[in-house]
Design a protein around this motif. Structure first.
Motif, PDB file in Angstrom:
ATOM      1  N   GLU A  67      39.631  35.040  51.069  1.00 37.91           N
ATOM      2  CA  GLU A  67      38.802  35.876  50.203  1.00 37.91           C
ATOM      3  C   GLU A  67      37.452  36.162  50.867  1.00 37.91           C
ATOM      4  OE1 GLU A  67      36.464  35.631  45.917  1.00 37.91           O
ATOM      5  OE2 GLU A  67      38.082  34.212  46.347  1.00 37.91           O
ATOM      6  N   LEU A  68      36.898  35.166  51.541  1.00 38.04           N
ATOM      7  CA  LEU A  68      35.620  35.359  52.227  1.00 38.04           C
ATOM      8  C   LEU A  68      35.748  36.386  53.346  1.00 38.04           C
ATOM      9  CD1 LEU A  68      34.299  31.679  52.462  1.00 38.04           C
ATOM     10  CD2 LEU A  68      33.494  33.491  50.935  1.00 38.04           C
ATOM     11  N   ARG A  69      36.876  36.395  54.027  1.00 38.13           N
ATOM     12  CA  ARG A  69      37.089  37.390  55.087  1.00 38.13           C
ATOM     13  C   ARG A  69      37.084  38.802  54.506  1.00 38.13           C
ATOM     14  NH1 ARG A  69      41.671  33.923  58.199  1.00 38.13           N
ATOM     15  NH2 ARG A  69      40.284  32.816  59.655  1.00 38.13           N
ATOM     16  N   GLU A  70      37.742  38.968  53.380  1.00 38.26           N
ATOM     17  CA  GLU A  70      37.745  40.287  52.734  1.00 38.26           C
ATOM     18  C   GLU A  70      36.335  40.675  52.302  1.00 38.26           C
ATOM     19  OE1 GLU A  70      40.500  40.132  49.533  1.00 38.26           O
ATOM     20  OE2 GLU A  70      42.262  39.740  50.808  1.00 38.26           O
ATOM     21  N   ARG A  71      35.603  39.712  51.748  1.00 37.56           N
ATOM     22  CA  ARG A  71      34.243  39.966  51.305  1.00 37.56           C
ATOM     23  C   ARG A  71      33.349  40.321  52.501  1.00 37.56           C
ATOM     24  NH1 ARG A  71      31.730  35.127  48.042  1.00 37.56           N
ATOM     25  NH2 ARG A  71      33.826  35.278  47.133  1.00 37.56           N
ATOM     26  N   ALA A  72      33.552  39.624  53.610  1.00 44.55           N
ATOM     27  CA  ALA A  72      32.751  39.876  54.808  1.00 44.55           C
ATOM     28  C   ALA A  72      33.029  41.270  55.363  1.00 44.55           C
ATOM     29  CB  ALA A  72      33.041  38.809  55.857  1.00 44.55           C
ATOM     30  N   ASN A  73      34.303  41.654  55.409  1.00 44.82           N
ATOM     31  CA  ASN A  73      34.651  42.989  55.904  1.00 44.82           C
ATOM     32  C   ASN A  73      34.029  44.079  55.034  1.00 44.82           C
ATOM     33  OD1 ASN A  73      36.238  42.185  58.133  1.00 44.82           O
ATOM     34  ND2 ASN A  73      38.014  41.845  56.819  1.00 44.82           N
ATOM     35  N   ALA A  74      34.068  43.877  53.728  1.00 44.19           N
ATOM     36  CA  ALA A  74      33.480  44.862  52.813  1.00 44.19           C
ATOM     37  C   ALA A  74      31.971  44.954  53.005  1.00 44.19           C
ATOM     38  CB  ALA A  74      33.804  44.484  51.363  1.00 44.19           C
ATOM     39  N   ARG A  75      31.312  43.824  53.255  1.00 45.13           N
ATOM     40  CA  ARG A  75      29.863  43.832  53.468  1.00 45.13           C
ATOM     41  C   ARG A  75      29.500  44.575  54.752  1.00 45.13           C
ATOM     42  NH1 ARG A  75      24.859  44.224  51.541  1.00 45.13           N
ATOM     43  NH2 ARG A  75      23.348  43.014  52.731  1.00 45.13           N
TER      44      ARG A  75
END
Length: 303
Positions: free
Chosen positions: A216-224
């Motif tokens: 989930e953090l990877r997805e959040r990081a990509n979106a940021r």
């Protein structure tokens, strides 16, 4: 391959370590674009984990007085000063409605600060685990890497094995029972088992340090990163989020605003034990060849 002790290649750390019903892998996402350098994470880490005062003092090279990660500094907020290359842009920092600066552009400083809270990467392929002779370092059910103080014999193999230079043996203060013992971030393992967030993430006032499931953090990081690119911050990039990199991806990933080297991070880290299986195979073949040669020499002498 899951269920096999692989030194390199994709795997899921907890199941590979033998956990059959492990929770989702936990980790950190550190967004350096909103780090204000307050060092609340450093203080919270020290207080919760009873980490003694750092042996470093003001060095005269930076406003940063904690200098680097070490056995007495499990979280380190770096203050990096660099020449300003672009006009300021909106990074989406939390705000309370402060008025826009009326300082003329020519009167503003010609430098900028990069601030980043560094920590153990909790690698998918952790060389410190591979070389530890006592089993002091172990993989937790959360996929993190933890040091057991009462088992560590202070050999220092893990110190040399870490590609990030994170783990270190405690050198002081005098009388500390953990002097000589390998020390590093445990991702607050005791708090995780109690359903709490790590102390540093709980203390961060800007949510620069985010804790959660790694995927989930990877997805959040990509979106940021995509959002920052849309806002014109084209230097924004992710570090440690690629499962196909030299350490199989890390449990602690970072959004950086410059090259990794600027932050003191290796640009292309590789687990230092990657070639151990091949080395052992070649050593075994060489030893076998020597034995065969010695046997043939003995047979010829007798004949």
């Amino acid at each position: 391959m899951i269920g096999r002790n692989s030194l390199f290649g994709p795997l899921d750390p907890a199941p590979d370590a033998g956990y059959t019903d492990a929770p989702k892998r936990k980790g950190f996402f550190t967004d350096t674009s909103v780090c204000i350098g307050c060092k609340a994470c450093e203080v919270a880490c020290k207080e919760w984990n009873d980490v003694p005062e750092n042996l470093f003092e003001m060095l005269g090279t930076s406003y940063d007085n904690s200098h680097s990660l070490n056995a007495n500094q499990w979280r380190h907020v770096a203050f990096i000063e660099k020449p300003a290359s672009k006009p300021a842009v909106d990074l989406g920092m939390p705000s309370v409605g402060a008025p826009v600066s009326d300082v003329h552009e020519d009167d503003k400083p010609d430098f900028q600060w990069l601030m980043s809270s560094d920590v153990c990467k909790h690698c998918t392929h952790a060389a410190c685990l591979d070389v530890c002779p006592t089993g002091s370092l172990f993989r937790s059910e959360f996929g993190t890497v933890v040091v057991q103080d009462d088992i560590c014999n202070g050999c220092g193999y893990c110190v040399a094995a870490c590609p990030y230079g994170v783990i270190d043996r405690r050198r002081g203060p005098e009388g500390d029972p953990k002097v000589g013992i390998a020390q590093k971030c445990t991702l607050c393992y005791d708090r995780l088992t109690d359903g709490q967030r790590p102390a540093c993430a709980a203390a961060c006032p800007t949510e620069s340090i985010q804790y959660g499931d790694v995927e989930e953090l990877r997805e959040r990081a990509n979106a940021r990163v995509e959002l920052l690119h849309e806002r014109g911050v084209m230097d924004a990039r992710l570090y440690g989020n690629d499962p196909e990199d030299g350490v199989g991806g890390t449990g602690a990933m970072f959004l950086l605003l410059d090259e990794p080297e600027v932050y003191g991070l290796p640009p292309d880290p590789v687990v230092t034990t990657k070639d151990l299986p091949q080395m052992f195979t070649r050593a075994g073949m060489a030893g076998t060849a020597l034995l065969i040669g010695a046997a043939l020499s003995f047979v010829r002498r007798r004949s």
